[in-house]
Design an enzyme around this catalytic site. Structure first.
Site, short mmCIF file in Angstrom:
data_model
loop_
_atom_site.label_atom_id
_atom_site.label_comp_id
_atom_site.label_asym_id
_atom_site.label_seq_id
_atom_site.Cartn_x
_atom_site.Cartn_y
_atom_site.Cartn_z
N GLN A 60 0.83 -1.20 0.00
CA GLN A 60 0.00 0.00 0.00
C GLN A 60 0.86 1.26 0.00
OE1 GLN A 60 -3.37 -0.38 2.51
NE2 GLN A 60 -4.26 1.57 1.92
N ASP A 61 1.38 1.66 1.16
CA ASP A 61 2.36 2.75 1.16
C ASP A 61 3.55 2.34 2.02
OD1 ASP A 61 1.09 3.05 3.62
OD2 ASP A 61 0.89 5.22 3.48
N PRO A 62 4.65 3.08 1.93
CA PRO A 62 5.88 2.64 2.61
C PRO A 62 5.72 2.60 4.13
CG PRO A 62 6.35 4.34 0.97
CD PRO A 62 4.87 4.29 1.13
N VAL A 122 1.49 3.57 -3.35
CA VAL A 122 1.87 4.94 -3.00
C VAL A 122 3.35 4.90 -2.63
CG1 VAL A 122 1.52 6.84 -1.37
CG2 VAL A 122 -0.46 5.56 -2.24
N HIS A 131 -0.46 6.54 5.23
CA HIS A 131 -1.36 7.03 4.17
C HIS A 131 -1.34 8.55 3.99
CE1 HIS A 131 -2.54 2.95 4.74
NE2 HIS A 131 -3.31 3.19 5.77
#
Length: 219
Positions: A60-62, A122, A131
Site C-alpha cells: 500500500q504505502d511505505p 503509493v 497514508h
C-alpha cells in the site's frame, strides 16, 4: 525488448507526476521527514528490470518508521526488525515451501533481483503518518505501471493481498496472467485466509508450468 523508460518514461513528464514530486520535495525542504529517502523512492524499478518481472507483489504505502522503508514493498533494511506483516509472510513460507528457514532479516532485494516487483501503490509517506501521501497522485502512476505490465508482458503472477491491492484486479487480464488474492498478511487479517493461501508455491508452479525458473524465496 521494452524497458521501464520505454513504457513509463512519458508518464514522468505528466503534470500530475511532476506535482507529486514537487509536493514531496517541498515537504522535505520544509523539514518534514519523508520515507523512503529521496534516492530510494524508485528502488522497485531499479532492482527489477521491466523485462525481468515475473511476479508482482503489491503493497500500500511505505513503512513510516525510522530506517524501515527503502523503496521495496514489505522490505526493510537488513539491520531493522522484521515488521509484523513480513513476519507473517515468512510464517506462511515456512509452511508452504519445503525447507524454507525463518530469515533473520527483512531485506527482500534477493526477491527483487529474481523478478519479484515489490511495488507499493503509493511511493512516499511522512514519518509516523500512514497514508499521508495517499492523495499526491502516486496511485495514478502505479496504476499505469500495472497496466503496462498487463499489456506488454505475458504470464505474470500478481499477488493481491487485502482489499486495497485487490482493487487493482480490474487492471489485469486474468486470461493472460495469474492473479492470486488473499487477506492482507497483517496481524489484523492474516488468520482470515492469508495463512494457508499457499501463494508462494502456487506462484512457482505457474512459473515452472510456463517454462520459467521458480523463485528462490529463501532470504
Amino acid at each position: 525488448m521494452k524497458n521501464w523508460t520505454d513504457v513509463i518514461g512519458k508518464e514522468k513528464e505528466q503534470p500530475y507526476f511532476q506535482h507529486a514530486l514537487q509536493q514531496v520535495h517541498l515537504a522535505r525542504a520544509n523539514g518534514k521527514t519523508i520515507y523512503p529517502p529521496q534516492e530510494e523512492v524508485f528502488n522497485a524499478f531499479k532492482y527489477t528490470a521491466f523485462e525481468d518481472v515475473k511476479v508482482v507483489i503489491l503493497g500500500q504505502d511505505p513503512y513510516h518508521g525510522a530506517n524501515q522503508a527503502h523503496g521495496l514493498a514489505f522490505s526493510v533494511k537488513p539491520e531493522v526488525a522484521i515488521p509484523p506483516s513480513l513476519l507473517n509472510m515468512y510464517k506462511e513460507l515456512t509452511q508452504d515451501i519445503s525447507g524454507f528457514q525463518m530469515p533473520s532479516n527483512g531485506y527482500l532485494v534477493k526477491w527483487a533481483e529474481q523478478g519479484v516487483l515489490l511495488l507499493n501503490t503509493v511511493l512516499t509517506v511522512e514519518r509516523g503518518m500512514a497514508h499521508s501521501h495517499a492523495n499526491l497522485g502516486w496511485e495514478r502512476f502505479t496504476d499505469k505501471v500495472i497496466a503496462v505490465l498487463n499489456e506488454h508482458r505475458e504470464k505474470l503472477v500478481f499477488l493481491l493481498w487485502g482489499s486495497h491491492a485487490q482493487k487493482k484486479d480490474k487492471l489485469i487480464d486474468r486470461t493472460r496472467h495469474l492473479v492470486l488474492t488473499a487477506p492482507h498478511p497483517s496481524p489484523l487479517s492474516a488468520h482470515r485466509g492469508f495463512f494457508g493461501c499457499h501463494h508462494f508455491s502456487k506462484t512457482n508452479s505457474y512459473l515452472e508450468s510456463n517454462g520459467m525458473k521458480p523463485i528462490d524465496w529463501q532470504i
